[in-house]
Design a protein around this motif. Structure first.
Motif, PDB file in Angstrom:
ATOM      1  N   THR A 144      -8.677   5.275  -3.341  1.00  0.00           N
ATOM      2  CA  THR A 144      -7.840   4.408  -4.167  1.00  0.00           C
ATOM      3  C   THR A 144      -6.836   3.616  -3.340  1.00  0.00           C
ATOM      4  OG1 THR A 144      -6.484   4.343  -6.178  1.00  0.00           O
ATOM      5  CG2 THR A 144      -6.015   6.114  -4.622  1.00  0.00           C
ATOM      6  N   GLY A 145      -6.418   2.498  -3.895  1.00  0.00           N
ATOM      7  CA  GLY A 145      -5.411   1.642  -3.273  1.00  0.00           C
ATOM      8  C   GLY A 145      -5.031   0.546  -4.246  1.00  0.00           C
ATOM      9  N   GLU A 179       0.825  -1.203   0.000  1.00  0.00           N
ATOM     10  CA  GLU A 179       0.000   0.000   0.000  1.00  0.00           C
ATOM     11  C   GLU A 179       0.859   1.252   0.000  1.00  0.00           C
ATOM     12  OE1 GLU A 179      -3.961  -1.826   2.246  1.00  0.00           O
ATOM     13  OE2 GLU A 179      -2.648  -0.431   3.306  1.00  0.00           O
ATOM     14  N   ALA A 211      -4.537  -3.487  -5.610  1.00  0.00           N
ATOM     15  CA  ALA A 211      -5.549  -4.539  -5.771  1.00  0.00           C
ATOM     16  C   ALA A 211      -5.931  -5.170  -4.437  1.00  0.00           C
ATOM     17  CB  ALA A 211      -5.037  -5.602  -6.745  1.00  0.00           C
ATOM     18  N   VAL A 249      -9.342   1.377  -8.196  1.00  0.00           N
ATOM     19  CA  VAL A 249      -8.463   0.371  -7.601  1.00  0.00           C
ATOM     20  C   VAL A 249      -7.313   0.046  -8.549  1.00  0.00           C
ATOM     21  CG1 VAL A 249      -8.311  -2.002  -6.734  1.00  0.00           C
ATOM     22  CG2 VAL A 249     -10.333  -0.613  -6.216  1.00  0.00           C
ATOM     23  N   ASP A 250      -6.100   0.122  -8.019  1.00  0.00           N
ATOM     24  CA  ASP A 250      -4.890  -0.353  -8.703  1.00  0.00           C
ATOM     25  C   ASP A 250      -4.647   0.341 -10.052  1.00  0.00           C
ATOM     26  OD1 ASP A 250      -2.609  -1.926  -8.539  1.00  0.00           O
ATOM     27  OD2 ASP A 250      -3.477  -3.567  -9.709  1.00  0.00           O
ATOM     28  N   PHE A 290     -12.023  -0.935   0.516  1.00  0.00           N
ATOM     29  CA  PHE A 290     -12.898   0.114   0.018  1.00  0.00           C
ATOM     30  C   PHE A 290     -14.334  -0.374  -0.167  1.00  0.00           C
ATOM     31  CE2 PHE A 290      -8.801   2.080  -1.223  1.00  0.00           C
ATOM     32  CZ  PHE A 290      -8.979   3.260  -0.524  1.00  0.00           C
ATOM     33  N   ARG A 291     -14.518  -1.666  -0.412  1.00  0.00           N
ATOM     34  CA  ARG A 291     -15.877  -2.203  -0.438  1.00  0.00           C
ATOM     35  C   ARG A 291     -16.525  -2.058   0.942  1.00  0.00           C
ATOM     36  NH1 ARG A 291     -14.206  -5.904  -4.600  1.00  0.00           N
ATOM     37  NH2 ARG A 291     -13.194  -7.285  -3.090  1.00  0.00           N
ATOM     38  N   TYR A 341       2.196   1.904  -3.408  1.00  0.00           N
ATOM     39  CA  TYR A 341       1.133   2.412  -4.270  1.00  0.00           C
ATOM     40  C   TYR A 341       0.918   3.906  -4.049  1.00  0.00           C
ATOM     41  CZ  TYR A 341      -3.411   2.825  -6.559  1.00  0.00           C
ATOM     42  OH  TYR A 341      -4.444   3.207  -7.385  1.00  0.00           O
ATOM     43  N   ALA A 345      -8.914  -3.673  -2.379  1.00  0.00           N
ATOM     44  CA  ALA A 345     -10.267  -3.615  -2.937  1.00  0.00           C
ATOM     45  C   ALA A 345     -11.319  -3.922  -1.871  1.00  0.00           C
ATOM     46  CB  ALA A 345     -10.397  -4.583  -4.107  1.00  0.00           C
ATOM     47  N   ILE A 349     -14.330   5.429  -6.642  1.00  0.00           N
ATOM     48  CA  ILE A 349     -13.363   4.425  -6.196  1.00  0.00           C
ATOM     49  C   ILE A 349     -12.585   3.928  -7.405  1.00  0.00           C
ATOM     50  CG2 ILE A 349     -13.042   2.173  -5.109  1.00  0.00           C
ATOM     51  CD1 ILE A 349     -15.620   2.656  -3.538  1.00  0.00           C
TER      52      ILE A 349
END
Length: 456
Positions: free
Chosen positions: A289-290, A165, A292, A321-322, A298-299, A168, A295, A319
């Motif tokens: 964002t972040g 993370e 994979a 992702v990746d 954030f869900r 990223y 995921a 949102i």
């Protein structure tokens, strides 16, 4: 266990070369109403920059002999440091960036005391007065400068994140830097450091000199999140609420990386403001964002927001992702819309005067056991009011996790009891449990004991 320390006398460079006798007396006043403890504790946090520590109480106990004094000379002032953390020095000389941060502490502590708290011109009992105070603190720190284009991206996220993370966040910062965007964070480690580090490379490739890496903090959190070395402008706001307002007034867009209770507090603060009807037409790019592996995080955040605040709140953010490039493009395009909006309405690029912030988001919340117990956590209120109360709940958890006063309150009185309707408490409990399981409450390798108890 003992820790290596250094004694030194430090001279300022530039501003803050002179203080009045009254200001010096106030800074050295160790009574309850004096400034010494705030000045000392913030200074110690700055000197501890780079240390692997997120416990304000432990920092103060580790360097309990640390002392800082002012020396008044004919040509100005100097700071005398005793038993300062050795990590702030190289070959006996204080690191230059840390020296700048140290005098930023002195500047802001003095200014808030002299010009805000004791100034009848600032009526901080009303919303407009609080906003004026935020503006003047930032202006005094040299943060508010006319710019031809809005370009400041606020990055929020946890100090306790894994390597994937963190890398990223650097990549997102790099992509933002390539597009000429500057970075503002809470100034600490983890997701607050990564975007700044990445942006320095993006700026270097584009030959952008004078990139802004703005860190905004407050006395309660700075000991747990010492300024990272990339911060080239540091501001210490007087409390968490003014810190949050400073973020959203100065920033032109926000990126949220994975984090814990503090990140949830920031999200709820901003969503509560954006949900106000007066802000319905205002463009404010907000991206979660972040990588994979984030995921699911954030869900969970998205589901919590939908359950508590409703679908209208979910429409306030996107949102991604990746995909760091998509994040940077989204912010770059969103900020262009911000520019057009402010230009059309003759609002400043450097301070968002038009953003409506209700007093319930501005009044300082003291996370005592009684105040945490009495939070209004139910759906029989406007969504932005519920967001304000949920923000307070997370703010109290942050205090109990990492802030000196909060940790001591938990040790003395036990858990914070958080009461509310089951429709709110159940998803809140589940979200907090996921933070604990993912080690987002404390630094990895640190055992976490919850400071709260959820009661439906």
């Amino acid at each position: 266990m003992s820790y290596a320390t250094v004694d030194a006398i430090i001279a300022p460079e530039g501003r803050m070369e002179v203080l009045s006798k009254a200001e010096i007396t106030e800074l050295l006043d160790t009574s309850k109403g004096g400034l010494y403890n705030t000045f000392r504790n913030c200074s110690l946090a700055v000197l501890n920059s780079g240390s692997y520590l997120d416990d304000g109480k432990e920092l103060l106990e580790r360097y309990r002999d640390f002392d800082i004094r002012l020396i008044q000379e004919e040509r100005g002032i100097k700071l005398e440091l005793r038993h300062a953390p050795e990590c702030a020095f190289v070959d006996g000389k204080l690191i230059k960036g840390i020296r700048e941060h140290l005098f930023a502490v002195l500047r802001d502590v003095i200014y808030v005391s002299d010009e805000i708290n004791h100034n009848p011109l600032f009526n901080t009992s009303v919303s407009s007065g609080i906003t004026d105070a935020v503006f003047h603190i930032l202006r005094n720190a040299g943060i508010l400068n006319p710019v031809p284009q809005p370009n400041l991206v606020v990055c929020w996220g946890g100090h306790s994140i894994g390597r994937g993370e963190y890398d990223y966040t650097k990549e997102v910062g790099y992509q933002l830097g390539l597009r000429g965007l500057d970075i503002c964070t809470g100034c600490g480690p983890g997701a607050m450091k990564g975007p700044m580090k990445g942006a320095t490379i993006g700026h270097a490739k584009q030959r952008i000199r004078g990139g802004q890496y703005l860190g905004i903090t407050e006395p309660g959190i700075i000991a747990a999140e010492s300024p990272n070395p990339i911060v080239n402008q540091l501001v210490i706001m007087p409390d968490i609420e003014k810190r949050l307002e400073a973020f959203v007034r100065t920033g032109h867009g926000v990126v949220v990386f994975p984090g814990g209770a503090g990140t949830a507090e920031e999200i709820l603060y901003l969503l509560g403001i954006l949900l106000h009807p007066d802000n319905a037409e205002m463009p404010f790019p907000l991206v979660f964002t972040g990588p994979a592996e984030a995921a699911d995080y954030f869900r969970e955040i998205d589901a919590f927001i939908g359950t508590t605040l409703g679908s209208a709140a979910q429409q306030c953010y996107k949102i991604i992702v990746d995909d760091p490039v998509a994040v940077a493009r989204e912010l770059h395009g969103g900020i262009a819309a911000v520019r057009d909006f402010r230009k059309h309405r003759d609002d400043a690029y450097y301070f968002n005067w038009l953003l409506k912030i209700e007093a319930e988001f501005q009044r300082p919340f003291l996370p005592t056991h009684a105040n945490m117990h009495n939070l209004q956590l139910h759906k029989d209120q406007e969504s932005h009011a519920l967001a304000a109360n949920l923000r307070r709940a997370f703010s109290g958890i942050v205090a109990g996790n990492v802030k000196d006063e909060g940790i001591r309150a938990i040790e003395q009185h036990g858990h914070f009891e958080i009461h509310g309707d089951a429709a709110i408490m159940k998803p809140l409990d589940a979200l907090l449990a996921s933070f604990v399981a993912q080690q987002r409450m404390k630094l990895p390798g640190t055992e976490y004991t919850p400071c709260y108890q959820i009661i439906s």
